[in-house]
Design a protein around this motif. Structure first.
Motif, PDB file in Angstrom:
ATOM      1  N   PRO A 236       0.831  -1.204   0.000  1.00 52.60           N
ATOM      2  CA  PRO A 236       0.000   0.000   0.000  1.00 52.60           C
ATOM      3  C   PRO A 236       0.868   1.258   0.000  1.00 52.60           C
ATOM      4  O   PRO A 236       2.076   1.204   0.275  1.00 52.60           O
ATOM      5  N   VAL A 237       0.236   2.379  -0.299  1.00 49.05           N
ATOM      6  CA  VAL A 237       0.925   3.670  -0.329  1.00 49.05           C
ATOM      7  C   VAL A 237       0.187   4.618   0.603  1.00 49.05           C
ATOM      8  O   VAL A 237      -1.030   4.813   0.464  1.00 49.05           O
ATOM      9  N   LEU A 238       0.901   5.206   1.553  1.00 47.89           N
ATOM     10  CA  LEU A 238       0.302   6.211   2.426  1.00 47.89           C
ATOM     11  C   LEU A 238       0.288   7.557   1.720  1.00 47.89           C
ATOM     12  O   LEU A 238       1.284   7.985   1.138  1.00 47.89           O
ATOM     13  N   VAL A 239      -0.849   8.230   1.776  1.00 47.23           N
ATOM     14  CA  VAL A 239      -1.000   9.566   1.196  1.00 47.23           C
ATOM     15  C   VAL A 239      -1.489  10.505   2.293  1.00 47.23           C
ATOM     16  O   VAL A 239      -1.756  10.088   3.419  1.00 47.23           O
ATOM     17  N   ASP A 240      -1.601  11.778   1.949  1.00 47.52           N
ATOM     18  CA  ASP A 240      -2.085  12.820   2.861  1.00 47.52           C
ATOM     19  C   ASP A 240      -1.251  12.880   4.139  1.00 47.52           C
ATOM     20  O   ASP A 240      -1.638  12.383   5.194  1.00 47.52           O
ATOM     21  N   PHE A 241      -0.100  13.538   4.032  1.00 48.38           N
ATOM     22  CA  PHE A 241       0.795  13.728   5.167  1.00 48.38           C
ATOM     23  C   PHE A 241       0.543  15.061   5.868  1.00 48.38           C
ATOM     24  O   PHE A 241       1.440  15.612   6.494  1.00 48.38           O
ATOM     25  N   GLY A 242      -0.673  15.579   5.777  1.00 50.69           N
ATOM     26  CA  GLY A 242      -0.957  16.866   6.393  1.00 50.69           C
ATOM     27  C   GLY A 242      -0.776  16.875   7.895  1.00 50.69           C
ATOM     28  O   GLY A 242      -0.550  17.930   8.490  1.00 50.69           O
ATOM     29  N   ASP A 243      -0.906  15.703   8.545  1.00 48.07           N
ATOM     30  CA  ASP A 243      -0.713  15.620   9.994  1.00 48.07           C
ATOM     31  C   ASP A 243       0.669  15.116  10.365  1.00 48.07           C
ATOM     32  O   ASP A 243       0.889  14.656  11.504  1.00 48.07           O
ATOM     33  N   LEU A 244       1.611  15.211   9.443  1.00 50.88           N
ATOM     34  CA  LEU A 244       2.991  14.812   9.704  1.00 50.88           C
ATOM     35  C   LEU A 244       3.508  15.488  10.972  1.00 50.88           C
ATOM     36  O   LEU A 244       3.372  16.696  11.165  1.00 50.88           O
ATOM     37  N   CYS A 245       4.105  14.692  11.851  1.00 50.23           N
ATOM     38  CA  CYS A 245       4.663  15.237  13.084  1.00 50.23           C
ATOM     39  C   CYS A 245       5.648  14.220  13.638  1.00 50.23           C
ATOM     40  O   CYS A 245       5.918  13.190  13.017  1.00 50.23           O
ATOM     41  N   ALA A 246       6.192  14.503  14.800  1.00 55.79           N
ATOM     42  CA  ALA A 246       7.119  13.583  15.461  1.00 55.79           C
ATOM     43  C   ALA A 246       6.651  13.363  16.889  1.00 55.79           C
ATOM     44  O   ALA A 246       6.126  14.264  17.538  1.00 55.79           O
ATOM     45  N   GLY A 247       6.850  12.142  17.381  1.00 58.31           N
ATOM     46  CA  GLY A 247       6.437  11.831  18.739  1.00 58.31           C
ATOM     47  C   GLY A 247       6.387  10.337  18.974  1.00 58.31           C
ATOM     48  O   GLY A 247       7.189   9.578  18.398  1.00 58.31           O
ATOM     49  N   ASP A 248       5.451   9.901  19.786  1.00 60.88           N
ATOM     50  CA  ASP A 248       5.270   8.504  20.154  1.00 60.88           C
ATOM     51  C   ASP A 248       4.625   7.748  18.992  1.00 60.88           C
ATOM     52  O   ASP A 248       3.524   8.115  18.558  1.00 60.88           O
ATOM     53  N   PRO A 249       5.236   6.673  18.484  1.00 57.19           N
ATOM     54  CA  PRO A 249       4.638   5.945  17.357  1.00 57.19           C
ATOM     55  C   PRO A 249       3.329   5.257  17.695  1.00 57.19           C
ATOM     56  O   PRO A 249       2.618   4.805  16.793  1.00 57.19           O
ATOM     57  N   ALA A 250       2.956   5.177  18.975  1.00 58.07           N
ATOM     58  CA  ALA A 250       1.732   4.481  19.344  1.00 58.07           C
ATOM     59  C   ALA A 250       0.504   5.071  18.660  1.00 58.07           C
ATOM     60  O   ALA A 250      -0.446   4.343  18.349  1.00 58.07           O
ATOM     61  N   SER A 251       0.491   6.376  18.411  1.00 59.52           N
ATOM     62  CA  SER A 251      -0.701   6.955  17.783  1.00 59.52           C
ATOM     63  C   SER A 251      -0.842   6.490  16.341  1.00 59.52           C
ATOM     64  O   SER A 251      -1.954   6.203  15.881  1.00 59.52           O
ATOM     65  N   ASP A 252       0.263   6.409  15.595  1.00 60.04           N
ATOM     66  CA  ASP A 252       0.206   5.841  14.242  1.00 60.04           C
ATOM     67  C   ASP A 252      -0.232   4.379  14.288  1.00 60.04           C
ATOM     68  O   ASP A 252      -1.046   3.936  13.476  1.00 60.04           O
TER      69      ASP A 252
END
Length: 315
Positions: A236-252
């Motif tokens: 698959p391909v991830l699109v729409d990186f408008g919420d790109l950020c850095a932090g805890d990977p648990a939310s992804d």
């Protein structure tokens, strides 16, 4: 609903798109246009075979697009050129990052900055059967492992993603109270326990890693796959990186868990954890995030693509 116009929202029609291109990117203005398709934050218009225009629908969406334009090239460069001695350590493949190709300014009566982005031809995963989504669980795990690399200190932060669960507990409580009456007693107790374990889990201690921010099935495109039964997808391909950020990977990871059946979730967790030191607290937090996102999706209007996913997880 995203297909309804908000008060004051610009009407994005083919004539406006042509005017923007003719004035700012005339070498692209001859390419055929697809029909405008409204998402929650942006309207997408396909441009020829390989490109699309991404046109914000409101001011906050413009700010999110600015984040993509500013940060996606840096992220793509970082993932393509990892620090010496780290290449392949977390995962053998880095994800493709759909970096904006060009940008545009407010003109022709349109009030926001906009961008020309790569077009990913395929079907959003939310529109394919569950067994098709389960089939790409290892691939999505690989993509997120490749993305979840340490971010620079000036990488953007979010108040809603990659943070501690205590930071969103008030919003969670509001969503919970709005929907808890729809749940049976046993299921309500199960989900409350998942949330409690998530909040009580050992918190993330860094370093902050890159996050997609919103890797749900409507932001995941399956190239070459149509809606309904059919061949199993490749990566698959991830699109729409408008919420790109850095932090805890648990939310992804919590958002990613909503793609799959229990069997698919198991395959996803196994693939993501391959070669890593076990981290039960990470998955406890991720499960809490999954419940949080399920509440958000379940509360959407009838007809919204993500609503059934949220309802299914809560049921």
């Amino acid at each position: 609903m995203p297909w309804e116009l908000r008060d004051g929202e610009p009407v994005i029609a083919p004539a406006l798109v042509r005017a923007l291109l003719n004035e700012q990117h005339p070498d692209l203005a001859h390419l055929p246009l697809g029909e405008p398709v409204r998402g929650w934050d942006n309207t997408m218009v396909r441009l020829g075979g390989r490109l699309a225009l991404r046109l914000p629908r409101h001011a906050r969406a413009e700010a999110l697009l600015d984040r993509e334009v500013a940060w996606l090239p840096r992220l793509a460069s970082q993932l393509a050129n990892p620090p010496s001695g780290t290449a392949g350590r977390a995962h053998p493949a880095n994800p493709a990052i759909p970096t904006p190709a060009r940008t545009g300014l407010p003109r022709a009566g349109y009030p926001f900055r906009w961008a020309v982005v790569p077009w990913v031809d395929g079907t959003p995963a939310v529109h394919v059967p569950l067994e098709v989504r389960d089939a790409y669980a290892p691939s999505l795990a690989a993509i997120l492992r490749g993305l979840h690399q340490p971010a620079p200190t000036d990488a953007p932060a979010s108040a809603f993603r990659g943070v501690g669960l205590a930071d969103i507990e008030d919003r969670f409580a509001q969503r919970w109270e709005a929907l808890v009456g729809d749940l049976g007693r046993e299921r309500r107790d199960q989900l409350a326990e998942v949330w409690r374990r998530a909040v009580d889990a050992v918190p993330f201690s860094g370093p902050r890693v890159w996050l997609h921010g919103d890797p749900h099935p409507n932001n995941t495109v399956l190239p070459g796959v149509g809606p309904g039964p059919g061949p199993m997808p490749g990566s698959p391909v991830l699109v729409d990186f408008g919420d790109l950020c850095a932090g805890d990977p648990a939310s992804d990871l919590g958002s990613a868990l909503l793609h799959f059946s229990p069997t698919g979730r198991g395959a996803f967790v196994t693939a993501y954890d391959a070669g890593r030191v076990p981290d039960p607290a990470l998955w406890a937090r991720a499960q809490g995030w999954a419940v949080n996102y399920a509440l958000i999706f379940a509360a959407q209007s009838p007809g919204e693509a993500l609503r059934p996913l949220g309802r299914d997880l809560l049921a």
